[in-house]
Design an enzyme around this catalytic site. Structure first.
Site, PDB file in Angstrom:
ATOM      1  N   GLU A  60       0.933  -1.173  -0.010  1.00  0.00           N
ATOM      2  CA  GLU A  60      -0.108  -0.104  -0.124  1.00  0.00           C
ATOM      3  C   GLU A  60       0.916   1.307   0.029  1.00  0.00           C
ATOM      4  O   GLU A  60       0.646   2.271  -0.523  1.00  0.00           O
ATOM      5  CB  GLU A  60      -1.052  -0.275   1.271  1.00  0.00           C
ATOM      6  CG  GLU A  60      -2.109  -0.968   1.118  1.00  0.00           C
ATOM      7  CD  GLU A  60      -2.970  -0.990  -0.093  1.00  0.00           C
ATOM      8  OE1 GLU A  60      -2.963  -0.015  -0.787  1.00  0.00           O
ATOM      9  OE2 GLU A  60      -3.601  -1.812  -0.421  1.00  0.00           O
ATOM     10  N   TYR A 115      -7.077   6.268   3.591  1.00  0.00           N
ATOM     11  CA  TYR A 115      -6.731   5.353   2.572  1.00  0.00           C
ATOM     12  C   TYR A 115      -6.365   3.983   2.847  1.00  0.00           C
ATOM     13  O   TYR A 115      -6.825   2.983   3.195  1.00  0.00           O
ATOM     14  CB  TYR A 115      -6.669   5.775   1.238  1.00  0.00           C
ATOM     15  CG  TYR A 115      -6.126   4.466   0.483  1.00  0.00           C
ATOM     16  CD1 TYR A 115      -7.189   3.775  -0.262  1.00  0.00           C
ATOM     17  CD2 TYR A 115      -4.833   3.918   0.142  1.00  0.00           C
ATOM     18  CE1 TYR A 115      -6.913   2.592  -0.983  1.00  0.00           C
ATOM     19  CE2 TYR A 115      -4.727   2.713  -0.380  1.00  0.00           C
ATOM     20  CZ  TYR A 115      -5.625   2.227  -0.934  1.00  0.00           C
ATOM     21  OH  TYR A 115      -5.815   0.943  -1.534  1.00  0.00           O
ATOM     22  N   ASP A 138     -10.238   5.317  -2.407  1.00  0.00           N
ATOM     23  CA  ASP A 138      -9.206   5.670  -3.365  1.00  0.00           C
ATOM     24  C   ASP A 138      -9.579   6.455  -4.557  1.00  0.00           C
ATOM     25  O   ASP A 138     -10.933   6.786  -4.777  1.00  0.00           O
ATOM     26  CB  ASP A 138      -8.249   4.603  -3.686  1.00  0.00           C
ATOM     27  CG  ASP A 138      -8.800   3.897  -4.745  1.00  0.00           C
ATOM     28  OD1 ASP A 138     -10.010   3.691  -5.090  1.00  0.00           O
ATOM     29  OD2 ASP A 138      -7.888   3.466  -5.660  1.00  0.00           O
TER      30      ASP A 138
END
Length: 286
Positions: free
Chosen positions: A32, A115, A133
């Site tokens: 991520e 996020y 997102d």
DNA sequence: AAACCGTGGCA
DNA sequence: TTGCCAAGGTT
């Protein structure tokens, strides 16, 4: 809409590394971080290298942060590497070496925002949270709001909108991932593939014959060529590739505008991305 | 709220 | 060629 997204994701979703069943929460966190503003295709090989070298938070925490910055190579935004290293240290010190699973603990980690915290909670731990997102914001703008584009983000409002769309908790990961995947593969920023979209029938934007965008627009990125950001990038490239200390005079060769170079160096020092080791030489942080 | 923060691919 | 875009976060 929810079931169509989930069914489509089951059959058409990509077999990305972070979707493998044995992928660890630490792997999810690293992926991520790398995926923050860097395309999937560029992340995949670097992710593999990174996780082979540092398979756990403890492994990364035991290395100098400069090694993480060097391994980050040309992924861009090297502060992410520094923050990821700081995450590893915090995870070892405060979370017993395990990536935390709840949103508030995740948000306490450096470089983890709205996020990333929810993506980890949902995709690594099966949580029931709205993940928002840029892909999901675009799908919602088009399908649910009939607008051509998502406009500038508003975290609070965006999270509320996505939360209202969530299916039952056990379906939450597949729905969140499916929405992201739809935005990445079908409902793309340019040339959306409406002919093969699983929710085209109910898309408000399509059914209104694709009207122009209404409302505030995304703020435009400043030009990169000749920018301070490019100057910082040039300095970081020298330091990454040197594997030793570099003197001020050596850095002089990497950028023509000396005032701009000075701003880049002081900014990088301030960010902790480089260290002063003598009165005129620098290195990546130890 | 809006600017800042890298890098590369694509139309 | 230039501008847009890419699984954002911080200040």
């Amino acid at each position: 809409m929810q079931q169509e997204i989930i069914d489509w994701f089951e059959t058409e979703g990509r077999d990305l590394p972070w979707r493998q069943p044995d992928f660890t929460p630490w792997g999810s966190l690293v992926s991520e971080f790398m995926l923050q503003q860097t395309p999937v295709a560029r992340v995949i090989p670097k992710l593999d290298e990174f996780l082979t070298r540092w398979p756990t938070p403890a492994a990364l925490a035991a290395s100098p942060s400069g090694d993480a910055v060097r391994a980050w190579a040309n992924l861009g935004y090297p502060r992410r590497a520094l923050w990821l290293h700081a995450c590893a240290v915090t995870i070892v010190d405060k979370f017993n070496g395990e990536v935390p699973s709840n949103v508030d603990d995740l948000l306490s980690l450096p470089g983890v925002g709205p996020y990333t915290a929810r993506a980890i909670a949902v995709f690594a731990f099966g949580g029931h949270e709205p993940v928002v997102d840029t892909n999901i914001r675009r799908v919602i703008a088009r399908h649910n709001q009939g607008n051509a584009d998502q406009g500038p983000p508003s975290t609070k409002r965006d999270l509320e909108v996505m939360a209202a769309l969530l299916p039952s908790p056990e379906l939450s990961p597949a729905f969140n991932a499916g929405m992201m995947e739809l935005g990445a593969l079908i409902c793309t920023a340019r040339n959306p593939q409406c002919e093969i979209c699983p929710i085209a029938r109910t898309c408000a934007w399509k059914n209104a014959s694709y009207p122009e965008h209404v409302g505030p627009k995304k703020t435009v990125q400043k030009k990169y060529e000749g920018s301070d950001r490019q100057a910082r990038g040039a300095v970081m490239k020298i330091l990454r590739e040197a594997h030793r200390t570099v003197t001020t005079s050596e850095l002089d060769d990497c950028w023509p505008d000396k005032a701009q170079l000075g701003r880049a160096i002081s900014g990088l020092l301030n960010d902790g991305l480089i260290e002063l080791v003598a009165d005129d030489s620098y290195q990546l942080p130890a």
